[in-house]
Design an enzyme around this catalytic site. Structure first.
Site: not given
Length: 525
Positions: A159, A194, A277, A414, A422-423, A425, A457
């Site tokens: 992504q 799920v 991101c 995430d 939330k990345t 990395a 980022c």
């Protein structure tokens, strides 16, 4: 009472009143079941009052309460026992949904076919970056452990590359692989969704009714892009000049719009946090502006950045470098403006903000191009589970990433509530921590691996240059490379090479294979 007949002998409804008890008695009901906990909402009629009224009518009343999304096997067994030999049963909860679900779970005539359960040492929910990286890292430590990845998706995406697709640098196809090709060898992939978690029973139930049991569970279910949170947005995405780099199929449209726009108004939006991101909305803007700058059409385009937050970027050390590009591209910034409505055919965007008296107002803006970043939440099946905090994210210790209530459950990526960016990395650092802690748990050793909140980022401010922001918990700057290689106070060519040429193959052939270059987990001292 709106009564729904499931079978000739079983009906459900929402909350019933004392008058409804009389109505049910007149219709021949002999058993009333409540699947609703007392005090679920203010003014709710207590089960004891309903049971007393039922007793006067010679109706048996049974209380089998559970919250939405938290039905346990013990509830199902209690339901089976209560209904054994009974006829003319009525069950209720707040809406009737739980009363329907427990009937489905307890009866072989359920719409979901009964499938034999299977067991694994480790079950990982989600085969995105977090799930696959954790599986690969765990296998490096424990080659003989049995691991299952559960995910219904057929494709796996890189992504972070979608920003470059929207800037005309990458093709979209370059960011996609078949899911089957990236599942680590030796890991079982169950291509299902799920449905529910039963953590007290070490079990998850799938959408096809299959039960999967585990010794350890990893929740890496990602994040939900809530397009419908903005009125009119879903209907106009991909047309009328409305696009988003947050979707694989739309990122090419961003580049198409940027190429076609020679004059007019371009708007870029960012919703309230958390989002994955957080720099991506700006990256789309900077790359579009760079194209217009090089085509010498920038002066003909009115560019606006509408941010629901109050600052350009959350780590102040990187703001001056970004502000220099805001000035270079003549971008008008509007903070504390949240997108709430889009009228695609008439090319109007509507933002909620506050006036000088701190009163909510709606601001209207025209556009020829609108790049939207959607608001984001945990997936529904996560938010309705017993694993989450009050905000709906999986509740973990921010260092060990172990669940705060269930010691054999971990979460990362995430969907976890750890207060990091939330990345990808961040996941790169988190996966080895989870793998190490599960490995130690298997050996019954104390867990000591910790995650420091690292995230990065790469803020792509023009083709060929990036401001590489790297930081940990609390916004503490945490550079990987010495300042002469990467200086976060300015955009650099080396950071661009890292983003464009090094990270994609590193992702496919390193991270997803369990190679932990530069990310060996830290240990508690």
């Amino acid at each position: 009472m709106l009564r729904k007949q499931i079978t000739g002998k079983y009906s459900v409804s929402g909350q019933i009143s004392l008058d409804d008890v009389n109505t049910l008695a007149e219709s021949g009901i002999t058993l009333i079941i409540s699947n609703r906990p007392d005090n679920e909402e203010e003014g709710q009629l207590a089960f004891a009052d309903i049971a007393a009224a039922a007793k006067e009518k010679n109706i048996k009343a049974v209380h089998i309460p559970f919250s939405a999304g938290q039905m346990q096997s013990s509830d199902i067994e209690a339901f089976k026992e209560a209904t054994k030999g009974s006829e003319n049963i009525h069950a209720f909860c707040r809406t009737g949904k739980r009363a329907s679900l427990i009937w489905e779970a307890a009866n072989e005539s359920s719409q979901k076919a009964k499938v034999n359960s299977v067991h694994f040492d480790v079950v990982i929910v989600g085969a995105g970056t977090a799930g696959i990286s954790t599986a690969a890292s765990l296998l490096k430590r424990k080659p003989n452990v049995t691991i299952c990845l559960i995910d219904p998706a057929s494709d796996h995406f890189y992504q972070p590359g979608w920003t470059l697709v929207g800037g005309g640098v990458f093709s979209a196809e370059k960011t996609r692989r078949n899911m089957a090709d990236v599942i680590p060898k030796g890991v079982k992939w169950i291509k299902e969704a799920v449905d529910t978690f039963q953590p007290s029973d070490n079990k998850v139930t799938l959408g096809n009714g299959q039960e999967v049991t585990y010794q350890f569970l990893v929740v890496a279910a990602g994040i939900k892009l809530n397009w419908d949170a903005v009125e009119g947005l879903s209907e106009t995405l991909g047309r009328n000049g409305v696009t988003s780099n947050y979707r694989y199929d739309l990122a090419p449209y961003t580049w198409e719009l940027a190429q076609k726009l020679n004059t007019g108004k371009a708007i870029f939006t960012q919703p309230p946090m958390p989002i994955k991101c957080a720099g991506a909305p700006q990256k789309a803007m900077y790359l579009s502006c760079d194209h217009w700058f090089k085509q010498e059409t920038l002066s003909n385009i009115d560019i606006s950045f509408y941010n629901a937050g109050g600052v350009l970027f959350g780590v102040s050390e990187y703001v001056p470098a970004l502000e220099s590009y805001i000035k270079k591209y003549q971008i008008g910034t509007h903070f504390s403006h949240n997108l709430v409505k889009v009228d695609g055919p008439n090319k109007r965007a509507y933002f909620e903000t506050k006036d000088g008296n701190d009163q909510a107002v709606i601001v209207e803006a025209e556009f020829d191009m609108l790049h939207v970043c959607p608001s984001q939440t945990a997936p529904d099946f996560i938010r309705n589970s017993p694993l989450v905090d009050a905000a709906g994210w999986v509740d973990v210790d921010k260092e060990t990433l172990q669940h705060t209530s269930f010691s054999n459950i971990w979460s990362l990526g995430d969907v976890a509530n750890s207060p990091n960016a939330k990345t990808m990395a961040a996941v790169r650092k988190q996966a080895p921590v989870v793998a190490q802690n599960i490995s130690d748990s298997i050996e019954k050793r104390q867990i000591n691996a910790i995650y420091d909140g690292y995230g990065s980022c790469p803020l792509t401010v023009e083709v060929g240059k990036i401001v590489l922001a790297e930081f940990a918990y609390g916004g503490v700057v945490m550079p990987t490379f010495p300042k002469w290689i990467n200086d976060g106070s300015k955009a650099t060519r080396l950071a661009w090479i890292l983003k464009k040429d090094i990270l994609p193959p590193f992702y496919w052939h390193g991270m997803l294979k369990g190679h932990e270059w530069f990310v060996k987990p830290k240990m508690r001292k």
